[in-house]
Design an enzyme around this catalytic site. Structure first.
Site, PDB file in Angstrom:
ATOM      1  N   ARG A 184       0.829  -1.217   0.000  1.00 28.27           N
ATOM      2  CA  ARG A 184       0.000   0.000   0.000  1.00 28.27           C
ATOM      3  C   ARG A 184       0.857   1.259   0.000  1.00 28.27           C
ATOM      4  NH1 ARG A 184      -2.171  -3.775  -1.023  1.00 28.27           N
ATOM      5  NH2 ARG A 184      -4.111  -4.668  -0.198  1.00 28.27           N
ATOM      6  N   SER A 258     -11.226  -0.804   2.956  1.00 20.10           N
ATOM      7  CA  SER A 258     -10.305  -1.160   4.045  1.00 20.10           C
ATOM      8  C   SER A 258      -9.703   0.112   4.635  1.00 20.10           C
ATOM      9  CB  SER A 258      -9.197  -2.072   3.523  1.00 20.10           C
ATOM     10  OG  SER A 258      -9.731  -3.263   3.011  1.00 20.10           O
ATOM     11  N   GLU A 353      -4.790   2.714   6.317  1.00 19.45           N
ATOM     12  CA  GLU A 353      -4.486   2.579   4.895  1.00 19.45           C
ATOM     13  C   GLU A 353      -4.949   3.820   4.145  1.00 19.45           C
ATOM     14  OE1 GLU A 353      -6.183  -0.178   1.287  1.00 19.45           O
ATOM     15  OE2 GLU A 353      -5.468  -1.218   3.061  1.00 19.45           O
TER      16      GLU A 353
END
Length: 357
Positions: A184, A258, A353
């Site tokens: 990420r 997420s 995230e």
């Protein structure tokens, strides 16, 4: 067709540009429909001494405040080209033929919707992105975040990223290795590199390939449907259905998918945790062991929790949601409480995230 005049929208509502659904207003907003638009802004010194944010679909961003005191740049560059060459026009929309080696270069402009682009590749029987179906956001955001799902990341297929340096107008092309992709993460998330406006991305896909079924419950889902030899379409449809079952619908309930990264811990740390929590799921990682953050949050008692206008989705604890009429500070407050709770219970730090700006 005559090019539309580039205009600056002032006090622009970003309600449609952040899937969390907060009522954010930006000081200035420019929509980019052609490369000449960016050149014009640079020539007019629009980016000098001004806070700039390049914003796509807003599906992985959380504004800390309800007012963004700066300039938003939004890409509306469109076009998909199959089997392009390096010297092809960057704004081409030509559809060509496949090569004879089975490897296909697909160029996609940054303003295309990611889920539509993946559907396009599946429809054209191009392997590589099928596990990333139905992820909201724009194609231009895919290399920034190195988006991933079900054992696949964007970096696995990205070949080149075409950009414009907003400080001087230079065209800069990043090879895959130049992007410094990680979990990420990429070079484009570094503060000093947020000056690069992503124009297009080249993906190296395949006419034939091995399907990845071992992450999550994809294989189990297919077996329940009596699909023992799945096709590309079967896998894409399976993941679409799995996502629809556990994630809130974009535009109906505010979320960024997420919210937290899955933490990666040392093997010895994981083994100690496994003794206490034998049912703890895990996935091997080159840096240790990846543990699903959603499982940690669930075990810490947060799944389905609701307070004021925000909460934790009752079908997936990794997802924080905004039910409407709330403020960003409510999500930030809930985020901190969850982080502290997981740290106290497991001695593991979970990081967001989502990009917080």
């Amino acid at each position: 067709m005559e090019r539309q005049e580039l205009k600056c929208e002032r006090q622009k509502s970003l309600l449609g540009n952040n899937t969390m659904g907060f009522k954010i207003v930006a000081k200035k907003y420019y929509e980019i429909n052609a490369l000449k638009d960016i050149d014009e802004l640079i020539e007019n010194n629009v980016f000098d001494d001004e806070k700039i944010l390049i914003l796509g679909g807003g599906s992985n961003i959380l504004f800390k405040d309800e007012y963004f005191d700066g300039t938003i740049i939004h890409s509306n560059l469109k076009g998909i080209s199959i089997d392009v060459d390096d010297d092809d026009d960057i704004e081409t929309q030509r559809l060509g033929n496949s090569d004879t080696q089975g490897l296909i270069t697909v160029r996609c402009m940054s303003g295309e919707i990611w889920k539509d682009f993946v559907d396009f590749t599946v429809k054209n029987k191009l392997y590589g992105l099928e596990n990333l179906v139905d992820i909201p956001g724009s194609v231009g955001a895919s290399p920034v975040q190195n988006i991933g799902a079900y054992g696949v990341e964007a970096k696995d297929s990205i070949e080149y990223v075409y950009t414009i340096d907003l400080t001087n107008g230079d065209r800069v092309i990043f090879k895959n290795e130049d992007c410094h992709f990680a979990y990420r993460d990429s070079i484009f998330k570094r503060e000093e590199n947020k000056k690069y406006f992503i124009v297009a991305v080249d993906f190296k896909l395949r006419r034939d390939g091995e399907l990845k079924l071992d992450y999550g419950n994809v294989k189990d889902y297919l077996l329940k449907k009596n699909i023992v030899s799945p096709t590309l379409n079967d896998v894409a449809d399976a993941i679409k259905n799995i996502r629809a079952d556990k994630l809130p619908e974009v535009g109906v309930v505010g979320s960024v998918g997420s919210f937290f990264q899955n933490p990666i811990v040392d093997t010895d740390v994981f083994q100690k945790l496994k003794e206490t929590y034998p049912d703890m799921p895990s996935y091997p990682n080159e840096n240790g062991v990846k543990i699903p953050a959603g499982w940690l949050i669930d075990k810490a008692g947060w799944k389905g929790h609701k307070e004021n206008h925000v909460g934790v989705w009752d079908k997936q604890a990794l997802v924080l949601v905004h039910y409407g009429d709330g403020k960003p500070e409510e999500i930030l407050h809930l985020m901190k409480k969850i982080q502290d709770s997981v740290k106290e219970k497991f001695d593991i730090e979970i990081k967001p995230e989502v990009n917080i700006v």
